[in-house]
Design an enzyme around this catalytic site. Structure first.
Site, PDB file in Angstrom:
ATOM      1  N   TYR A 145       0.716   3.852   5.334  1.00  0.00           N
ATOM      2  CA  TYR A 145       0.159   4.928   4.614  1.00  0.00           C
ATOM      3  C   TYR A 145      -0.755   4.232   3.724  1.00  0.00           C
ATOM      4  O   TYR A 145      -0.497   3.103   3.162  1.00  0.00           O
ATOM      5  CB  TYR A 145       1.173   5.611   3.672  1.00  0.00           C
ATOM      6  CG  TYR A 145       0.728   6.727   2.873  1.00  0.00           C
ATOM      7  CD1 TYR A 145      -0.064   7.818   3.172  1.00  0.00           C
ATOM      8  CD2 TYR A 145       0.537   6.377   1.285  1.00  0.00           C
ATOM      9  CE1 TYR A 145      -0.437   8.892   2.268  1.00  0.00           C
ATOM     10  CE2 TYR A 145      -0.066   7.296   0.205  1.00  0.00           C
ATOM     11  CZ  TYR A 145      -0.413   8.548   1.046  1.00  0.00           C
ATOM     12  OH  TYR A 145      -1.054   9.501   0.219  1.00  0.00           O
ATOM     13  N   ASP A 240      -3.708  -3.963   3.001  1.00  0.00           N
ATOM     14  CA  ASP A 240      -3.530  -3.092   1.812  1.00  0.00           C
ATOM     15  C   ASP A 240      -2.343  -3.269   1.009  1.00  0.00           C
ATOM     16  O   ASP A 240      -0.979  -3.241   1.552  1.00  0.00           O
ATOM     17  CB  ASP A 240      -3.226  -1.430   2.507  1.00  0.00           C
ATOM     18  CG  ASP A 240      -3.014  -0.462   1.535  1.00  0.00           C
ATOM     19  OD1 ASP A 240      -3.006  -0.759   0.354  1.00  0.00           O
ATOM     20  OD2 ASP A 240      -2.850   0.552   1.650  1.00  0.00           O
ATOM     21  N   LYS A 268      -0.753   0.650  -7.821  1.00  0.00           N
ATOM     22  CA  LYS A 268       0.769   0.407  -8.277  1.00  0.00           C
ATOM     23  C   LYS A 268       1.102  -0.476  -9.606  1.00  0.00           C
ATOM     24  O   LYS A 268       0.456  -0.413 -10.513  1.00  0.00           O
ATOM     25  CB  LYS A 268       1.622   0.370  -7.256  1.00  0.00           C
ATOM     26  CG  LYS A 268       1.667   1.675  -6.303  1.00  0.00           C
ATOM     27  CD  LYS A 268       2.603   1.752  -5.191  1.00  0.00           C
ATOM     28  CE  LYS A 268       2.393   3.284  -4.531  1.00  0.00           C
ATOM     29  NZ  LYS A 268       1.957   3.303  -3.374  1.00  0.00           N
TER      30      LYS A 268
HETATM   31  C1  LIG Z   1       0.973   4.058  -2.556  1.00  0.00           C
HETATM   32  C2  LIG Z   1      -0.100   3.739  -1.760  1.00  0.00           C
HETATM   33  C3  LIG Z   1      -1.300   3.888  -1.459  1.00  0.00           C
HETATM   34  C4  LIG Z   1      -1.983   5.181  -2.242  1.00  0.00           C
HETATM   35  O1  LIG Z   1      -1.966   4.648  -3.651  1.00  0.00           O
HETATM   36  P1  LIG Z   1      -2.334   6.196  -4.598  1.00  0.00           P
HETATM   37  O2  LIG Z   1      -2.195   5.394  -6.104  1.00  0.00           O
HETATM   38  O3  LIG Z   1      -1.184   6.889  -4.541  1.00  0.00           O
HETATM   39  O4  LIG Z   1      -3.424   6.759  -4.208  1.00  0.00           O
HETATM   40  C5  LIG Z   1      -2.254   3.184  -0.548  1.00  0.00           C
HETATM   41  N1  LIG Z   1      -1.627   2.243   0.271  1.00  0.00           N
HETATM   42  C6  LIG Z   1      -0.069   1.976   0.064  1.00  0.00           C
HETATM   43  C7  LIG Z   1       0.245   0.824   0.817  1.00  0.00           C
HETATM   44  C8  LIG Z   1       0.583   2.534  -0.786  1.00  0.00           C
HETATM   45  O5  LIG Z   1       1.979   2.213  -1.037  1.00  0.00           O
END
Ligand SMILES: *Cc1c(COP(=O)(O)O)cnc(C)c1O
Length: 430
Positions: A145, A240, A268
């Site tokens: 994701y 990511d 995060k």
């Molecule tokens: C949470 C998450 C996102 C998205 O971040 P948001 O602040 O919710 O837009 C993207 N990549 C990874 C790996 C994530 O865990």
């Protein structure tokens, strides 16, 4: 279910004016039954809901609260910063300090740009890769994701798979055709995909450790091999690390596995609970970003001073106390082993994946190494287990396809309570 009349009332009202009553689908209890619980406050390892119930916290706001809730150092910094106004729309000292600190912790980054969410970070990073290479296609991995931008809602994990929409309506066929997907932890399939799309691929984006199909760990040397494949084929490698950055190690998964991406996306933890994201990497790439280059990306509230203050305070604590990471890993492993011992006693062999302070209990006896194997989990059993844990005051992510997060506020006392609840929960659902 705990007794939650106020939550129920709020949820009933919320559903009439907010889609599904929630501002992010992962907060709904759709996959586990029942209604979401409305939180009022939290301190350390404990959440408190609107009805006054208390829960041991294993979501951590989906990652940021690595030092527990309302850390006093972060809280004080934010309180002080608020007195100087909340936003200027002009550059601030804090943004320079933030960029410096992140680059110190992730030295492969030359330049970094702050944004407001992980989604913004990933969508901007692929724009840079596409603008730089002049190519259109990207590779993502099934079950990973990367936020909710159109390009990534193809075989997407986390809330998308939980809600049964890994491929979302509203993403145009034109966008979807430029996103290629490969199974995680499978080099041969990846090589085949690259060969079949020779000279068309701008970037490969990957969660170096996956959190969004549940916790899934890369095979030995998998990330190294991916690095080589990208180099050989002129593909920009994007890690990511929105979830893993500053969670698995001071320098994220990149430090832990010794592999440097070309670009990294963060979120995060860097906001300490405030809405913050960032993307950065090699200056050859980042110099393409506006206003120095032509790739446009902007944000009214990007680098917001209050958000920067929270992030700086939290990252500063992590940088100056690197032993936190080994302590968190030991704690989480202790929890995992305790849970495994209980399952063995009960004649169960469900899979637990754990690395550092991330872990997932999958209701399957197969090894879970990719999306396909994650999906062999018995989701009905997970839902029952989730409810049984919640009834005992343990708050888990309400989906099989999420990682649990352990914070430094979890002590032996909480681990004992979690293990006792785990044993009861399993006994009650079998
Ligand atoms: C949470 C998450 C996102 C998205 O971040 P948001 O602040 O919710 O837009 C993207 N990549 C990874 C790996 C994530 O865990």
């Amino acid at each position: 279910m705990p007794n939650t009349p106020i939550s129920q009332e709020l949820f009933a009202k919320a559903q009439t004016i907010i889609p599904g009553g929630v501002n992010s689908p992962v907060r709904a209890f759709k996959a586990v039954g029942g209604n979401p619980i409305f939180m009022k406050s939290a301190k350390g390892a404990y959440l408190h809901d609107e009805d006054g119930n208390q829960y041991i916290e294993l979501i951590n706001s989906w990652g940021p609260m690595i030092l527990g809730h309302a850390n006093p150092v972060v809280e004080e910094a934010v309180m002080n910063a608020i007195k100087n106004s909340f936003s200027f729309g002009a550059p601030t000292r804090k943004e320079v300090e933030m960029a410096e600190l992140i680059i110190e912790m992730m030295p492969f980054i030359d330049k970094i740009r702050m944004v407001n969410s992980g989604t913004e970070a990933t969508m901007s990073a692929i724009r840079v890769a596409r603008g730089f290479t002049g190519k259109d296609k990207i590779i993502k991995f099934e079950g990973c994701y990367h936020g909710h931008a159109d390009s990534f809602l193809i075989s997407a994990g986390s809330g998308a798979v939980t809600m049964g929409t890994p491929d979302s309506p509203g993403v145009t066929a034109g966008v979807a055709k430029d996103t290629l997907t490969a199974p995680y932890n499978n080099l041969q399939a990846l090589e085949n995909l690259i060969v079949a799309n020779e000279n068309k691929i701008a970037a490969m984006i990957i969660e170096p450790v996956v959190g969004n199909m549940g916790c899934v760990i890369p095979h030995e040397n998998y990330l190294q091999a991916i690095r080589k494949l990208c180099d050989k084929n002129g593909i920009i490698l994007i890690f990511d690390e929105v979830m893993t950055g500053f969670r698995l190690a001071k320098g994220g998964a990149s430090e832990l596995f010794g592999v440097k991406p070309d670009l990294v996306t963060l979120g995060k933890i860097i906001g300490g609970g405030m809405p913050v994201g960032a993307y950065g990497g090699k200056k050859e790439l980042m110099n393409w970003v506006s206003p120095v280059g032509k790739i446009y990306q902007a944000g009214t509230l990007s680098g917001n001073p209050i958000a920067m203050t929270a992030g700086l305070a939290l990252l500063g604590l992590l940088k100056n106390n690197p032993q936190i990471y080994s302590e968190l890993a030991q704690k989480t492993e202790k929890m995992k082993i305790g849970m495994q011992n209980i399952m063995q006693k009960l004649g169960l062999n469900y899979t637990i994946n754990q690395i550092g302070s991330m872990m997932t209990l999958f209701f399957t006896s197969s090894k879970v190494t990719n999306f396909e194997t994650a999906k062999t989990s018995d989701l009905g059993l997970f839902a029952k287990y989730f409810q049984a844990m919640l009834a005992q005051g343990i708050y888990l992510p309400p989906s099989q396809f999420e990682s649990w997060f352990v914070s430094t506020s979890i002590t032996d006392h909480e681990i004992e309570r979690i293990l006792a609840a785990h044993e009861n929960a399993l006994q009650s659902i079998l």
